[in-house]
Design a protein around this motif. Structure first.
Motif, PDB file in Angstrom:
ATOM      1  N   TYR A  91      -7.241  17.375 -26.447  1.00  0.00           N
ATOM      2  CA  TYR A  91      -5.637  17.297 -26.419  1.00  0.00           C
ATOM      3  C   TYR A  91      -5.066  18.475 -25.781  1.00  0.00           C
ATOM      4  N   LEU A  97     -10.875   6.105 -30.161  1.00  0.00           N
ATOM      5  CA  LEU A  97     -11.492   6.391 -31.426  1.00  0.00           C
ATOM      6  C   LEU A  97     -13.001   6.683 -31.069  1.00  0.00           C
ATOM      7  N   THR A 145      -8.981  16.130 -33.958  1.00  0.00           N
ATOM      8  CA  THR A 145      -8.747  15.020 -35.279  1.00  0.00           C
ATOM      9  C   THR A 145      -9.955  14.634 -35.532  1.00  0.00           C
ATOM     10  N   GLN A 146     -11.030  14.551 -34.869  1.00  0.00           N
ATOM     11  CA  GLN A 146     -12.331  13.862 -35.149  1.00  0.00           C
ATOM     12  C   GLN A 146     -13.284  14.688 -35.831  1.00  0.00           C
ATOM     13  N   ASN A 176     -11.905  15.431 -29.558  1.00  0.00           N
ATOM     14  CA  ASN A 176     -10.402  15.990 -30.155  1.00  0.00           C
ATOM     15  C   ASN A 176     -10.461  16.604 -31.152  1.00  0.00           C
ATOM     16  N   LEU A 210      -8.321  11.868 -40.497  1.00  0.00           N
ATOM     17  CA  LEU A 210      -7.143  11.929 -39.681  1.00  0.00           C
ATOM     18  C   LEU A 210      -7.280  11.695 -38.087  1.00  0.00           C
ATOM     19  N   GLU A 211      -8.355  11.004 -37.610  1.00  0.00           N
ATOM     20  CA  GLU A 211      -8.612  10.657 -36.425  1.00  0.00           C
ATOM     21  C   GLU A 211      -7.457  10.058 -35.640  1.00  0.00           C
ATOM     22  N   SER A 212      -7.444  10.546 -34.208  1.00  0.00           N
ATOM     23  CA  SER A 212      -6.149   9.823 -33.635  1.00  0.00           C
ATOM     24  C   SER A 212      -6.512   9.519 -32.389  1.00  0.00           C
ATOM     25  N   ALA A 213      -5.872   8.408 -31.684  1.00  0.00           N
ATOM     26  CA  ALA A 213      -6.330   8.074 -30.574  1.00  0.00           C
ATOM     27  C   ALA A 213      -5.089   8.291 -29.393  1.00  0.00           C
ATOM     28  N   SER A 214      -4.402   9.672 -29.633  1.00  0.00           N
ATOM     29  CA  SER A 214      -3.454  10.141 -28.867  1.00  0.00           C
ATOM     30  C   SER A 214      -3.992  10.149 -27.336  1.00  0.00           C
ATOM     31  N   HIS A 216     -12.824  10.505 -40.170  1.00  0.00           N
ATOM     32  CA  HIS A 216     -12.197   9.271 -39.876  1.00  0.00           C
ATOM     33  C   HIS A 216     -10.555   9.762 -40.772  1.00  0.00           C
TER      34      HIS A 216
END
Length: 511
Positions: free
Chosen positions: A435, A481, A397-398, A395, A472-476, A470
């Motif tokens: 996402y 992650l 953010t990664q 995604n 802004l990484e998100s697990a949404s 890292h």
């Protein structure tokens, strides 16, 4: 930090032209050029470390890493870290200045980074209680730690005080919170004096911009007047400041104000021994300044349509890191130290005359060349109005910092079922992620794939170790992650940070 791009020198606009797809090139070793499978429109060619070239030239190794650890995967080799630090140390030594480097841990969460920094004789800058706990658990000595977190809750303050790490006081409320903790023996035991630095907010000017960090020199002088320089529980060891941007002259102006504060504190009986200029030491992702100028010339040309524009639906990039910079690391520090502070006196002179150590907390520039991100191609599709898309198992953010985009060309690794010869047609497309957002873009630039793209191929995003992996990484969506691997004596091993990260997809690493 981010900065608007400098105005590039005119080189004439470059128009995206799907009829001019480059042909695959052959490298000196007779293998297909790593860069031939994917190029930006226009190209922004990333620098690649030798270890990156070796890995990306081995599709089987890349595929095996993703099969073992999942997609996306952050791959680290910290061999460039000592070299990057040496550029700064050598520049300071040439001007007779003592320099202490503390690597910004917030730029990369791996425990491998902390180990590599310690092995290179570098300190570590901590931005949270969790970061500080991990450093202490790894056995990092307190004298090698500085705590600069922007917000410091009581548990972080307590841990910093009890450990003896250098604590940067940001404001009067924070200083009062520290006094309250020290007033309670059960909260912070032992009578030893605790080292602190005072974060200065330099006076805004045409050169020095405003900042949210720190207090004015006058505020800190008045605060220090009420502190006993010998008996106080806090020992003022230094002055710290943190500025946005990369201008060495702005840092020199801030340094001049910090030196005035040092002189004032010494007149009160305190003994500050260092000035810390924070981070923001620049690096360059690109070697070719003409590519950078050509990109911005093309970016400013708004004649493209949605199916031919440089960026996603022609939307401009407004806030980006300057991915090409002429003056970086050692040369930048040399210019800073050579800046005039007074008639016939430089910044280096002012530091030497007072016996002051110079400190800094770089992140991105220390991690230059230390990592890349691999992601698997899952699908090839298009928007309802015909814009080609390549879906990656990751995604946005990664691979993202606070900038609008990551402005280097990816590398396409042929690892699908038809790795020897693509079964797809040439395509100009955008990379999209997992996402459920309309503009879920891994990069906002249109990319050209002259040999097409197949499911199972791998897209490598070069030089992502500094912030991009890292910050802004998100697990949404409950998507795990990304995992992290680090180069070790016997190949790649899972970094131990994954054992304590939330939503990890696989078993804890063995080491």
């Amino acid at each position: 930090m981010t900065a608007s791009p400098a105005s590039p020198s005119p080189t004439g606009p470059i128009q995206p032209d799907s009829s001019a797809a480059p042909s695959p090139a052959t490298g000196a070793a007779g293998t297909l050029d790593l860069r031939s499978g994917c190029q930006g429109l226009p190209p922004l060619t990333a620098r690649l470390e030798p270890w990156m070239r070796e890995l990306l030239a081995d599709p089987v190794a890349c595929r095996d890493l993703l099969e073992e650890h999942g997609s996306p995967l952050n791959v680290h080799d910290f061999s460039a870290l000592p070299r990057n630090a040496a550029e700064l140390s050598d520049a300071a030594a040439e001007q007779g200045v003592d320099l202490r480097i503390f690597v910004a841990r917030k730029a990369n969460k791996t425990l491998g980074l902390m180990t590599a920094a310690q092995n290179a004789g570098l300190g570590l800058d901590m931005g949270s209680e969790r970061e500080l706990e991990q450093a202490l658990e790894l056995g990092v000595p307190a004298q090698d730690i500085v705590v600069t977190a922007a917000i410091k809750p009581a548990p972080l303050l307590r841990l910093a005080l009890t450990s003896g790490a250098m604590l940067v006081l940001d404001n009067l409320d924070e200083a009062a919170a520290v006094d309250a903790l020290l007033a309670s023996p059960s909260s912070v035991p032992a009578p030893t004096r605790r080292p602190v630095a005072l974060r200065l907010a330099p006076t805004p000017s045409e050169i020095v911009g405003p900042t949210r960090f720190g207090e004015s020199a006058r505020t800190w002088r008045e605060w220090a007047e009420s502190r006993d320089p010998v008996q106080d529980a806090l020992r003022i060891d230094g002055i710290h400041f943190h500025l946005h941007g990369y201008d060495p002259l702005a840092r020199a102006h801030a340094l001049a104000e910090a030196i005035e504060l040092v002189d004032a504190l010494r007149a009160l009986g305190h003994r500050p021994r260092f000035i810390d200029i924070g981070g923001g030491i620049p690096m360059s992702y690109l070697d070719d300044p003409e590519e950078w100028a050509a990109f911005w010339n093309a970016h400013e040309d708004r004649t493209g349509t949605a199916d031919s524009s440089l960026t996603w639906r022609g939307e401009p990039l407004r806030q980006v890191y300057p991915y090409h910079q002429q003056v970086v690391r050692g040369q930048w520090l040399a210019e800073f130290l050579a800046a005039e502070m007074a008639p016939e006196s430089t910044a280096a002179d002012a530091l030497r005359e007072r016996g002051l150590e110079l400190r800094c907390e770089p992140g991105r520039s220390m991690l230059d060349g230390c990592g890349l991100t691999l992601a698997r191609v899952i699908q090839r599709t298009a928007t309802s109005d015909g814009i080609p898309l390549i879906g990656l198992e990751m995604n946005r953010t990664q691979c993202r910092s606070t900038s609008d985009d990551f402005l280097v060309d990816p590398v396409l690794v042929r690892a699908g079922a038809s790795a020897s010869q693509s079964t797809s047609d040439p395509v100009d497309a955008f990379l999209v992620g997992a996402y459920c957002i309309e503009a879920e873009l891994i990069q906002r630039r249109r990319l050209r794939f002259p040999g097409g793209v197949d499911r199972g191929d791998i897209v490598a995003l070069p030089n992502t170790a500094g912030y991009l992996m890292h910050i802004l990484e998100s697990a949404s969506h409950q998507i795990p992650l990304a995992s992290n691997v680090v180069q070790a004596d016997r190949g790649w091993r899972r970094d131990r940070i994954d054992a304590v990260s939330p939503l990890r997809p696989w078993a804890d690493p063995a080491s």
